[in-house]
Scaffold this motif. Structure first.
Motif, PDB file in Angstrom:
ATOM      1  N   PRO A  60      34.824  59.944  29.335  1.00  0.00           N
ATOM      2  CA  PRO A  60      34.595  59.124  30.535  1.00  0.00           C
ATOM      3  C   PRO A  60      34.077  59.965  31.699  1.00  0.00           C
ATOM      4  O   PRO A  60      34.419  61.131  31.840  1.00  0.00           O
ATOM      5  N   PHE A  61      33.236  59.331  32.519  1.00  0.00           N
ATOM      6  CA  PHE A  61      32.716  59.986  33.716  1.00  0.00           C
ATOM      7  C   PHE A  61      32.653  58.968  34.841  1.00  0.00           C
ATOM      8  O   PHE A  61      32.655  57.757  34.606  1.00  0.00           O
ATOM      9  N   ASN A  62      32.642  59.456  36.088  1.00  0.00           N
ATOM     10  CA  ASN A  62      32.550  58.573  37.246  1.00  0.00           C
ATOM     11  C   ASN A  62      31.114  58.114  37.393  1.00  0.00           C
ATOM     12  O   ASN A  62      30.213  58.910  37.639  1.00  0.00           O
ATOM     13  N   LEU A  63      30.910  56.813  37.239  1.00  0.00           N
ATOM     14  CA  LEU A  63      29.576  56.231  37.289  1.00  0.00           C
ATOM     15  C   LEU A  63      29.131  55.979  38.728  1.00  0.00           C
ATOM     16  O   LEU A  63      27.996  56.188  39.093  1.00  0.00           O
ATOM     17  N   GLY A  64      30.051  55.505  39.547  1.00  0.00           N
ATOM     18  CA  GLY A  64      29.723  55.202  40.938  1.00  0.00           C
ATOM     19  C   GLY A  64      30.790  54.304  41.534  1.00  0.00           C
ATOM     20  O   GLY A  64      31.773  53.960  40.882  1.00  0.00           O
ATOM     21  N   GLU A  65      30.594  53.916  42.777  1.00  0.00           N
ATOM     22  CA  GLU A  65      31.565  53.073  43.458  1.00  0.00           C
ATOM     23  C   GLU A  65      30.988  51.686  43.690  1.00  0.00           C
ATOM     24  O   GLU A  65      29.782  51.528  43.834  1.00  0.00           O
ATOM     25  N   VAL A  66      31.878  50.711  43.710  1.00  0.00           N
ATOM     26  CA  VAL A  66      31.490  49.333  43.990  1.00  0.00           C
ATOM     27  C   VAL A  66      32.490  48.788  45.011  1.00  0.00           C
ATOM     28  O   VAL A  66      33.680  49.128  44.974  1.00  0.00           O
ATOM     29  N   SER A  67      32.012  47.986  45.943  1.00  0.00           N
ATOM     30  CA  SER A  67      32.925  47.398  46.915  1.00  0.00           C
ATOM     31  C   SER A  67      33.578  46.167  46.295  1.00  0.00           C
ATOM     32  O   SER A  67      32.935  45.398  45.571  1.00  0.00           O
ATOM     33  N   VAL A  68      34.860  46.012  46.557  1.00  0.00           N
ATOM     34  CA  VAL A  68      35.622  44.873  46.068  1.00  0.00           C
ATOM     35  C   VAL A  68      36.483  44.343  47.211  1.00  0.00           C
ATOM     36  O   VAL A  68      36.861  45.083  48.116  1.00  0.00           O
ATOM     37  N   THR A  69      36.760  43.056  47.162  1.00  0.00           N
ATOM     38  CA  THR A  69      37.656  42.430  48.120  1.00  0.00           C
ATOM     39  C   THR A  69      38.809  41.843  47.337  1.00  0.00           C
ATOM     40  O   THR A  69      38.599  41.159  46.332  1.00  0.00           O
ATOM     41  N   ARG A  70      40.015  42.129  47.776  1.00  0.00           N
ATOM     42  CA  ARG A  70      41.201  41.648  47.072  1.00  0.00           C
ATOM     43  C   ARG A  70      42.112  40.940  48.054  1.00  0.00           C
ATOM     44  O   ARG A  70      42.087  41.208  49.264  1.00  0.00           O
ATOM     45  N   CYS A  71      42.934  40.037  47.519  1.00  0.00           N
ATOM     46  CA  CYS A  71      43.935  39.377  48.340  1.00  0.00           C
ATOM     47  C   CYS A  71      44.983  38.739  47.430  1.00  0.00           C
ATOM     48  O   CYS A  71      44.750  38.553  46.230  1.00  0.00           O
ATOM     49  N   SER A  72      46.130  38.420  48.013  1.00  0.00           N
ATOM     50  CA  SER A  72      47.223  37.766  47.291  1.00  0.00           C
ATOM     51  C   SER A  72      47.805  36.683  48.175  1.00  0.00           C
ATOM     52  O   SER A  72      48.033  36.895  49.368  1.00  0.00           O
ATOM     53  N   LEU A  73      48.063  35.537  47.572  1.00  0.00           N
ATOM     54  CA  LEU A  73      48.533  34.359  48.288  1.00  0.00           C
ATOM     55  C   LEU A  73      49.761  33.804  47.577  1.00  0.00           C
ATOM     56  O   LEU A  73      49.732  33.622  46.358  1.00  0.00           O
ATOM     57  N   GLN A  74      50.843  33.563  48.321  1.00  0.00           N
ATOM     58  CA  GLN A  74      52.025  32.952  47.726  1.00  0.00           C
ATOM     59  C   GLN A  74      52.020  31.470  48.056  1.00  0.00           C
ATOM     60  O   GLN A  74      51.894  31.078  49.203  1.00  0.00           O
ATOM     61  N   LEU A  75      52.178  30.674  47.010  1.00  0.00           N
ATOM     62  CA  LEU A  75      52.182  29.223  47.145  1.00  0.00           C
ATOM     63  C   LEU A  75      53.420  28.726  46.414  1.00  0.00           C
ATOM     64  O   LEU A  75      53.428  28.643  45.186  1.00  0.00           O
ATOM     65  N   GLY A  76      54.489  28.467  47.183  1.00  0.00           N
ATOM     66  CA  GLY A  76      55.756  28.124  46.552  1.00  0.00           C
ATOM     67  C   GLY A  76      56.305  29.349  45.837  1.00  0.00           C
ATOM     68  O   GLY A  76      56.433  30.419  46.418  1.00  0.00           O
ATOM     69  N   ASP A  77      56.583  29.206  44.536  1.00  0.00           N
ATOM     70  CA  ASP A  77      57.070  30.350  43.763  1.00  0.00           C
ATOM     71  C   ASP A  77      55.963  31.011  42.953  1.00  0.00           C
ATOM     72  O   ASP A  77      56.218  31.875  42.126  1.00  0.00           O
ATOM     73  N   ARG A  78      54.727  30.613  43.181  1.00  0.00           N
ATOM     74  CA  ARG A  78      53.595  31.181  42.450  1.00  0.00           C
ATOM     75  C   ARG A  78      52.773  32.082  43.366  1.00  0.00           C
ATOM     76  O   ARG A  78      52.613  31.796  44.543  1.00  0.00           O
ATOM     77  N   ILE A  79      52.239  33.148  42.767  1.00  0.00           N
ATOM     78  CA  ILE A  79      51.417  34.089  43.537  1.00  0.00           C
ATOM     79  C   ILE A  79      50.033  34.137  42.919  1.00  0.00           C
ATOM     80  O   ILE A  79      49.886  34.397  41.724  1.00  0.00           O
ATOM     81  N   GLY A  80      49.037  33.852  43.731  1.00  0.00           N
ATOM     82  CA  GLY A  80      47.653  33.908  43.285  1.00  0.00           C
ATOM     83  C   GLY A  80      47.007  35.196  43.768  1.00  0.00           C
ATOM     84  O   GLY A  80      47.181  35.593  44.916  1.00  0.00           O
ATOM     85  N   HIS A  81      46.310  35.851  42.862  1.00  0.00           N
ATOM     86  CA  HIS A  81      45.618  37.102  43.187  1.00  0.00           C
ATOM     87  C   HIS A  81      44.124  36.914  42.983  1.00  0.00           C
ATOM     88  O   HIS A  81      43.703  36.098  42.167  1.00  0.00           O
ATOM     89  N   ALA A  82      43.346  37.718  43.666  1.00  0.00           N
ATOM     90  CA  ALA A  82      41.896  37.713  43.454  1.00  0.00           C
ATOM     91  C   ALA A  82      41.338  39.097  43.742  1.00  0.00           C
ATOM     92  O   ALA A  82      41.757  39.756  44.695  1.00  0.00           O
TER      93      ALA A  82
END
Length: 148
Positions: A60-82
């Protein structure tokens, strides 16, 4: 549509992340964020290191970087991630909301047919279009063998 519960979530999260924002927003129209939703991690943009392998089996080698956006949302007892590629906060918010809603067994079928099915059809159509364009530019090479 999906076979295993843990694979189903990975598949729908992938589909939500790959969908263009306009299509995701259209599919999610009418599914506004409920009042009891809490942001555990508001949308944050950062860099992620892509790793590669030559031929799929090399070191394996480092190919490059990519920008990503992440977040987490709690809705009742469930947690949604993206996690979505790029810096679009709205895309990450909608994907996290859809993930949380899809985990609710009472709403899963409705959200699946309203959101996932159109996104899956659109993704399949885009892939077929790309495949047709690539096939149209395919070049066949023939080798002529001269006398032995």
């Amino acid at each position: 549509m999906y076979t295993l519960p843990h694979m189903a979530r990975a598949q729908w999260m992938s589909l939500l992340a790959q969908a263009p924002l306009t299509e995701l927003a259209d599919a999610m129209r009418g599914l506004e964020q409920p009042a009891d939703a809490t942001w555990l991690r508001p949308p944050q943009t950062g860099l992620y290191m892509l790793r590669g392998r030559i031929g799929g089996s090399g070191a394996p080698f480092n190919l490059g970087e990519v920008s990503v956006t992440r977040c987490s949302l709690q809705l009742g007892d469930r947690i949604g991630h993206a996690w979505v590629r790029g810096s679009d906060r709205r895309h990450a918010e909608l994907a996290a909301l859809a993930d949380a809603l899809l985990q609710d067994p009472a709403r899963h079928e409705q959200i699946s047919s309203q959101v996932l099915a159109p996104l899956q059809q659109s993704l399949q159509a885009r892939r077929e279009d790309q495949s047709r364009k690539a096939a149209a530019s395919k070049v066949e090479f023939f080798t002529v063998v001269r006398g032995e």
